[in-house]
Design a protein around this motif. Structure first.
Motif, short mmCIF file in Angstrom:
data_model
loop_
_atom_site.label_atom_id
_atom_site.label_comp_id
_atom_site.label_asym_id
_atom_site.label_seq_id
_atom_site.Cartn_x
_atom_site.Cartn_y
_atom_site.Cartn_z
N ALA A 150 26.54 34.37 -23.20
CA ALA A 150 27.15 33.19 -22.58
C ALA A 150 26.05 32.23 -22.14
N SER A 218 29.18 24.98 -22.83
CA SER A 218 29.05 26.44 -22.95
C SER A 218 29.04 26.86 -24.41
N ILE A 220 29.45 30.59 -26.38
CA ILE A 220 29.76 32.01 -26.16
C ILE A 220 29.77 32.74 -27.49
N ASP A 230 26.86 36.25 -17.62
CA ASP A 230 27.40 36.45 -18.96
C ASP A 230 28.84 36.97 -18.95
N TYR A 232 32.05 36.22 -18.42
CA TYR A 232 32.94 35.07 -18.27
C TYR A 232 34.42 35.47 -18.32
N TRP A 233 34.73 36.70 -18.69
CA TRP A 233 36.11 37.10 -19.05
C TRP A 233 36.97 37.58 -17.87
N GLY A 263 38.28 34.61 -27.39
CA GLY A 263 37.93 33.36 -26.73
C GLY A 263 39.09 32.45 -26.38
N LYS A 302 37.34 37.81 -24.30
CA LYS A 302 36.03 38.04 -24.90
C LYS A 302 36.01 37.51 -26.33
#
Length: 331
Positions: A150, A218, A220, A230, A232-233, A263, A302
């Protein structure tokens, strides 16, 4: 002396009579249990019962699985709020404002939304504008990039992910060519369009909205997370993560299912057994915006492969948290 006639009678009387046998004759075989060849299969009944048992066992297993799936999907329902294949001029979901968010917003009367919620639009930003910004982030991040998947680029603070830390992007001579006048004008124009759309859709005064930190690009990938930055989820509320946030928006710069998998952006409504997931599938030029309180709990799935690019553009109603545009060659 016995006469001849008496002797004859005596012989008849003394002759053994046939007694009824106690042995039961074998029952006639049921012709329906024979094959055409006449062979009887005494175990056929057992075999039939075994087959019936297997059928019933399998039926029970299938019903059990279907029951679990039914109750699971009943508990958590997913709505495709914005599918990638659709072109959406405007779509809005209204949700009640959280008490905490509404209490804070009363400090900014011109900034109180007519209703809380979220909207998606594919008509605000052109693909040409999105492509210019995509080219910018690709060109700059290749000189840095997180080792954990990320990466961020913040043009306002100059922060650029590099390995497991951040560096000042404006200290890198090789990135100067990326910051062209056309690119930075496009960046400012895009932010202005999104700000105006938020003001219109939530029925607030546009002048009461201010750009705030962090506003960032961003990138990813599916690389394994190395630091907390990292990850982010995780489901979160923007207002709890960033004090300054009142309205949040995202501009997607490439396409779900074409450039990457996973994502998706997921809004989470309800709790426990009554959850509803409203999924936004990223699409180049698509804007998603929402009130930043706990009425909009959300997370990003993710990324499983490919690379996802987006811009998070954040707004506050508190002028002390306002940030200015980067001042580079444009000025």
């Amino acid at each position: 002396m016995k006469t001849k006639e008496q002797n004859i009678r005596k012989r008849k009387t003394d002759s053994p009579t046939k007694e009824k046998s106690n042995v039961t004759e074998p029952a006639t075989k049921d012709p329906q249990k024979k094959t055409k060849s006449g062979i009887n299969f005494p175990d056929l009944g057992k075999a039939t019962r075994s087959t019936t048992h297997r059928v019933w066992t399998r039926s029970v297993m299938i019903i059990s699985v279907m029951t679990v799936v039914y109750f699971y999907t009943k508990d958590t329902k997913e709505i495709k709020f914005a599918p990638q294949k659709e072109t959406i001029p405007l779509r809005m979901q209204k949700v009640p404002c959280s008490a905490k968010y509404l209490a804070e917003m009363k400090e900014y009367p011109k900034c109180v939304p007519a209703t809380c919620g979220r909207f998606v639009s594919d008509s605000l930003i052109t693909k040409g504008e999105s492509q210019i910004l995509l080219n910018l982030v690709k060109e700059v991040i290749k000189h840095g990039g997180s080792s954990g998947g990320a990466s961020i680029l913040d043009l306002h603070s100059g922060a650029l992910s590099q390995g497991e830390k951040f560096i000042n992007v404006y200290s890198l001579p090789q990135t100067k060519e990326a910051f062209k006048k056309e690119t930075l004008i496009t960046y400012r124009m895009v932010k202005s369009k999104i700000k105006a759309a938020i003001a219109q859709r939530f029925d607030i005064d546009a002048d009461s909205l201010h750009l705030t930190h962090p506003t960032f690009f961003s990138r990813i990938t599916n690389a394994t997370a190395k630091t907390m930055h990292d990850e982010y989820w995780h489901p979160h509320v923007d207002k709890e993560t960033y004090e300054s946030f009142h309205y949040t928006s995202l501009l997607y710069l490439n396409d779900y299912k074409k450039d990457f998998n996973g994502g998706r952006f997921l809004f989470i409504d309800g709790i426990d057994k009554n959850k509803t997931i409203s999924a936004v599938e990223p699409k180049m030029g698509r804007v998603s915006a929402f009130t930043s309180g706990s009425e909009n709990l959300h997370n990003v799935e993710k990324v499983t492969d490919g690379t996802r690019f987006a811009i998070t553009i954040s707004f506050t109603c508190n002028s002390k948290f306002a940030i200015t545009d980067p001042k580079l060659s444009v000025d």
